[in-house]
Write a protein that holds these residues in place. Structure first.
Motif, PDB file in Angstrom:
ATOM      1  N   THR A 260       0.821  -1.215   0.000  1.00 65.10           N
ATOM      2  CA  THR A 260       0.000   0.000   0.000  1.00 65.10           C
ATOM      3  C   THR A 260       0.851   1.260   0.000  1.00 65.10           C
ATOM      4  OG1 THR A 260      -0.069   0.124   2.417  1.00 65.10           O
ATOM      5  CG2 THR A 260      -1.786  -1.199   1.318  1.00 65.10           C
ATOM      6  N   GLY A 261       2.182   1.065   0.135  1.00 59.71           N
ATOM      7  CA  GLY A 261       3.067   2.206   0.285  1.00 59.71           C
ATOM      8  C   GLY A 261       3.360   2.490   1.754  1.00 59.71           C
ATOM      9  N   ASP A 262       2.624   1.843   2.654  1.00 63.79           N
ATOM     10  CA  ASP A 262       2.833   1.983   4.095  1.00 63.79           C
ATOM     11  C   ASP A 262       3.342   0.642   4.620  1.00 63.79           C
ATOM     12  OD1 ASP A 262       2.679   2.183   6.858  1.00 63.79           O
ATOM     13  OD2 ASP A 262       0.738   3.222   6.845  1.00 63.79           O
ATOM     14  N   LEU A 263       4.665   0.509   4.689  1.00 62.01           N
ATOM     15  CA  LEU A 263       5.278  -0.755   5.068  1.00 62.01           C
ATOM     16  C   LEU A 263       4.815  -1.220   6.439  1.00 62.01           C
ATOM     17  CD1 LEU A 263       7.294  -3.035   4.470  1.00 62.01           C
ATOM     18  CD2 LEU A 263       9.096  -1.566   5.393  1.00 62.01           C
ATOM     19  N   GLU A 264       4.743  -0.316   7.390  1.00 64.78           N
ATOM     20  CA  GLU A 264       4.336  -0.698   8.741  1.00 64.78           C
ATOM     21  C   GLU A 264       2.925  -1.273   8.744  1.00 64.78           C
ATOM     22  OE1 GLU A 264       4.294   1.099  13.284  1.00 64.78           O
ATOM     23  OE2 GLU A 264       5.135   2.295  11.655  1.00 64.78           O
ATOM     24  N   ALA A 265       2.015  -0.632   8.037  1.00 62.73           N
ATOM     25  CA  ALA A 265       0.632  -1.124   7.971  1.00 62.73           C
ATOM     26  C   ALA A 265       0.556  -2.459   7.245  1.00 62.73           C
ATOM     27  CB  ALA A 265      -0.256  -0.098   7.274  1.00 62.73           C
ATOM     28  N   ASP A 266       1.409  -2.662   6.251  1.00 62.87           N
ATOM     29  CA  ASP A 266       1.397  -3.907   5.498  1.00 62.87           C
ATOM     30  C   ASP A 266       1.957  -5.078   6.321  1.00 62.87           C
ATOM     31  OD1 ASP A 266       0.383  -2.428   3.412  1.00 62.87           O
ATOM     32  OD2 ASP A 266       2.265  -2.359   2.285  1.00 62.87           O
ATOM     33  N   LEU A 267       2.960  -4.814   7.159  1.00 64.75           N
ATOM     34  CA  LEU A 267       3.588  -5.871   7.950  1.00 64.75           C
ATOM     35  C   LEU A 267       2.857  -6.164   9.263  1.00 64.75           C
ATOM     36  CD1 LEU A 267       7.409  -5.120   7.577  1.00 64.75           C
ATOM     37  CD2 LEU A 267       6.084  -6.897   6.447  1.00 64.75           C
ATOM     38  N   ARG A 268       2.162  -5.174   9.806  1.00 69.30           N
ATOM     39  CA  ARG A 268       1.542  -5.329  11.130  1.00 69.30           C
ATOM     40  C   ARG A 268       0.668  -6.591  11.247  1.00 69.30           C
ATOM     41  NH1 ARG A 268      -0.381  -0.633  11.820  1.00 69.30           N
ATOM     42  NH2 ARG A 268       1.369   0.117  13.036  1.00 69.30           N
ATOM     43  N   PRO A 269      -0.251  -6.858  10.304  1.00 67.45           N
ATOM     44  CA  PRO A 269      -1.088  -8.060  10.473  1.00 67.45           C
ATOM     45  C   PRO A 269      -0.286  -9.358  10.458  1.00 67.45           C
ATOM     46  CG  PRO A 269      -1.936  -6.655   8.697  1.00 67.45           C
ATOM     47  CD  PRO A 269      -0.645  -6.075   9.146  1.00 67.45           C
ATOM     48  N   VAL A 270       0.791  -9.402   9.701  1.00 67.39           N
ATOM     49  CA  VAL A 270       1.614 -10.610   9.619  1.00 67.39           C
ATOM     50  C   VAL A 270       2.364 -10.843  10.926  1.00 67.39           C
ATOM     51  CG1 VAL A 270       3.542 -11.701   8.412  1.00 67.39           C
ATOM     52  CG2 VAL A 270       1.876 -10.373   7.136  1.00 67.39           C
ATOM     53  N   ILE A 271       2.989  -9.805  11.435  1.00 66.92           N
ATOM     54  CA  ILE A 271       3.747  -9.920  12.684  1.00 66.92           C
ATOM     55  C   ILE A 271       2.800 -10.270  13.830  1.00 66.92           C
ATOM     56  CG2 ILE A 271       5.279  -8.728  14.299  1.00 66.92           C
ATOM     57  CD1 ILE A 271       6.538  -9.353  11.520  1.00 66.92           C
ATOM     58  N   ARG A 272       1.644  -9.634  13.855  1.00 67.13           N
ATOM     59  CA  ARG A 272       0.657  -9.957  14.895  1.00 67.13           C
ATOM     60  C   ARG A 272       0.173 -11.400  14.768  1.00 67.13           C
ATOM     61  NH1 ARG A 272      -3.564  -4.862  15.464  1.00 67.13           N
ATOM     62  NH2 ARG A 272      -2.159  -3.472  16.619  1.00 67.13           N
ATOM     63  N   ALA A 273      -0.014 -11.889  13.549  1.00 63.49           N
ATOM     64  CA  ALA A 273      -0.493 -13.258  13.342  1.00 63.49           C
ATOM     65  C   ALA A 273       0.535 -14.280  13.820  1.00 63.49           C
ATOM     66  CB  ALA A 273      -0.835 -13.493  11.873  1.00 63.49           C
ATOM     67  N   ILE A 274       1.806 -14.017  13.587  1.00 55.99           N
ATOM     68  CA  ILE A 274       2.846 -14.946  14.039  1.00 55.99           C
ATOM     69  C   ILE A 274       2.880 -14.972  15.567  1.00 55.99           C
ATOM     70  CG2 ILE A 274       5.320 -15.430  14.070  1.00 55.99           C
ATOM     71  CD1 ILE A 274       5.431 -14.153  11.236  1.00 55.99           C
ATOM     72  N   VAL A 275       2.807 -13.805  16.192  1.00 56.97           N
ATOM     73  CA  VAL A 275       2.790 -13.744  17.656  1.00 56.97           C
ATOM     74  C   VAL A 275       1.555 -14.464  18.197  1.00 56.97           C
ATOM     75  CG1 VAL A 275       2.504 -12.174  19.616  1.00 56.97           C
ATOM     76  CG2 VAL A 275       4.268 -11.722  17.918  1.00 56.97           C
ATOM     77  N   ALA A 276       0.409 -14.260  17.560  1.00 54.33           N
ATOM     78  CA  ALA A 276      -0.822 -14.924  18.015  1.00 54.33           C
ATOM     79  C   ALA A 276      -0.712 -16.434  17.885  1.00 54.33           C
ATOM     80  CB  ALA A 276      -2.024 -14.403  17.230  1.00 54.33           C
ATOM     81  N   GLU A 277      -0.094 -16.907  16.818  1.00 51.18           N
ATOM     82  CA  GLU A 277       0.086 -18.353  16.638  1.00 51.18           C
ATOM     83  C   GLU A 277       0.990 -18.923  17.720  1.00 51.18           C
ATOM     84  OE1 GLU A 277       2.175 -21.227  13.396  1.00 51.18           O
ATOM     85  OE2 GLU A 277       0.690 -19.809  12.610  1.00 51.18           O
ATOM     86  N   LEU A 278       2.063 -18.210  18.040  1.00 53.50           N
ATOM     87  CA  LEU A 278       2.968 -18.678  19.091  1.00 53.50           C
ATOM     88  C   LEU A 278       2.293 -18.632  20.463  1.00 53.50           C
ATOM     89  CD1 LEU A 278       6.309 -17.022  17.935  1.00 53.50           C
ATOM     90  CD2 LEU A 278       5.683 -19.440  17.789  1.00 53.50           C
ATOM     91  N   ALA A 279       1.371 -17.690  20.651  1.00 54.17           N
ATOM     92  CA  ALA A 279       0.670 -17.568  21.933  1.00 54.17           C
ATOM     93  C   ALA A 279      -0.444 -18.601  22.086  1.00 54.17           C
ATOM     94  CB  ALA A 279       0.093 -16.153  22.073  1.00 54.17           C
ATOM     95  N   ASP A 280      -0.897 -19.202  20.989  1.00 53.18           N
ATOM     96  CA  ASP A 280      -1.975 -20.184  21.044  1.00 53.18           C
ATOM     97  C   ASP A 280      -1.418 -21.507  21.574  1.00 53.18           C
ATOM     98  OD1 ASP A 280      -3.383 -22.601  19.708  1.00 53.18           O
ATOM     99  OD2 ASP A 280      -4.843 -20.971  19.493  1.00 53.18           O
ATOM    100  N   PRO A 281      -1.929 -21.985  22.715  1.00 51.38           N
ATOM    101  CA  PRO A 281      -1.356 -23.204  23.310  1.00 51.38           C
ATOM    102  C   PRO A 281      -1.412 -24.427  22.393  1.00 51.38           C
ATOM    103  CG  PRO A 281      -2.823 -22.110  24.865  1.00 51.38           C
ATOM    104  CD  PRO A 281      -2.982 -21.406  23.545  1.00 51.38           C
TER     105      PRO A 281
END
Length: 193
Positions: free
Chosen positions: A77-98
Motif C-alpha cells: 500500500t506504500g505503508d510498510l508498517e501497515a502492510d507488515l503489522r497483520p503478519v507480525i501480529r499473526a505470528i505472535v498470536a500463533e505462538l501464543a496459542d497453546p
C-alpha cells in the motif's frame, strides 16, 4: 489388477489427514505412529516405509496443508508498517496459542536433535512463509523506504527472531502490543539514516 499408485496415494493422503486430525485432538506429545496408522487404516510398517517417524509425518502433513493455502503476497500500500503489522501480529498470536504452540515446540525439539529434520522444517515450512515478508521488504527497499544496504534475510530475522526467543524461553507475554513494538523497533533500524 489393482492400481498400486492410486492405492499408495490414497494411503499417503489418509496418513497425512489422520496425523493432522490426531494432532488437533490430542496434541503432539500423545501422537504415535500406531495411532496414525490405526486412524488411516494402514499398517504402521506402511508409515515407516515412507517416513522416519511421527515428526516426519507431521512435517509432511503441515507442508501439504500450507501449500494448499500458499501465502499470498503481502499488500504493498506504500505503508510498510501497515502492510507488515497483520503478519507480525499473526505470528505472535500463533505462538501464543497453546494448541498451535505445542506442535511448534515439538517440531523445534526434533529440529534441534536432527540437522536433516531442521533443514526440512526450514526449507519446506518456514522459508516459503518468511519469503512473503522478505518480498515486501524488497519492494520497500526498492522504493527507498529502507536502507539500500539492508540485508533482507537479516531484516526478516530482526522481526521474527525476538518473538521466537520470547516464545521459547517464555521471557514475557506474546501480545499484539509486543508485536507492534517489534515492528516499530525493526523499522526504525532499517529506515534510511
Amino acid at each position: 489388477m489393482p492400481n498400486v499408485t492410486r492405492r499408495s496415494e490414497r494411503s499417503r493422503r489418509a496418513i497425512l489427514e489422520s496425523a493432522l486430525a490426531l494432532l488437533h485432538e490430542s496434541g503432539y506429545p500423545d501422537l504415535t505412529v500406531e495411532a496414525i496408522a490405526a486412524r488411516a487404516g494402514v499398517g504402521k510398517q506402511t508409515i515407516y516405509r515412507w517416513w522416519s517417524g511421527k515428526g516426519a509425518v507431521v512435517l509432511d502433513a503441515l507442508v501439504e496443508q500450507a501449500s494448499a493455502t500458499e501465502p499470498p503476497p503481502l499488500p504493498d500500500t506504500g505503508d510498510l508498517e501497515a502492510d507488515l503489522r497483520p503478519v507480525i501480529r499473526a505470528i505472535v498470536a500463533e505462538l501464543a496459542d497453546p494448541g498451535l504452540s505445542a506442535t511448534t515446540r515439538a517440531l523445534t525439539v526434533e529440529a534441534l536433535s536432527s540437522e536433516t529434520f531442521a533443514e526440512q522444517v526450514r526449507d519446506r515450512l518456514l522459508r516459503p512463509q518468511l519469503a512473503t515478508i522478505s518480498d515486501r521488504l524488497r519492494s520497500a527497499r526498492d522504493a527507498g523506504a529502507l536502507r539500500a544496504d539492508a540485508d533482507l534475510d537479516q531484516a526478516v530475522e530482526l522481526f521474527i527472531g525476538p518473538m521466537y526467543h520470547r516464545w521459547m524461553l517464555r521471557t514475557g507475554p506474546l501480545t499484539e502490543e509486543y508485536a507492534d513494538g517489534l515492528l516499530e523497533l525493526g523499522l526504525a533500524a532499517l529506515r534510511p539514516r
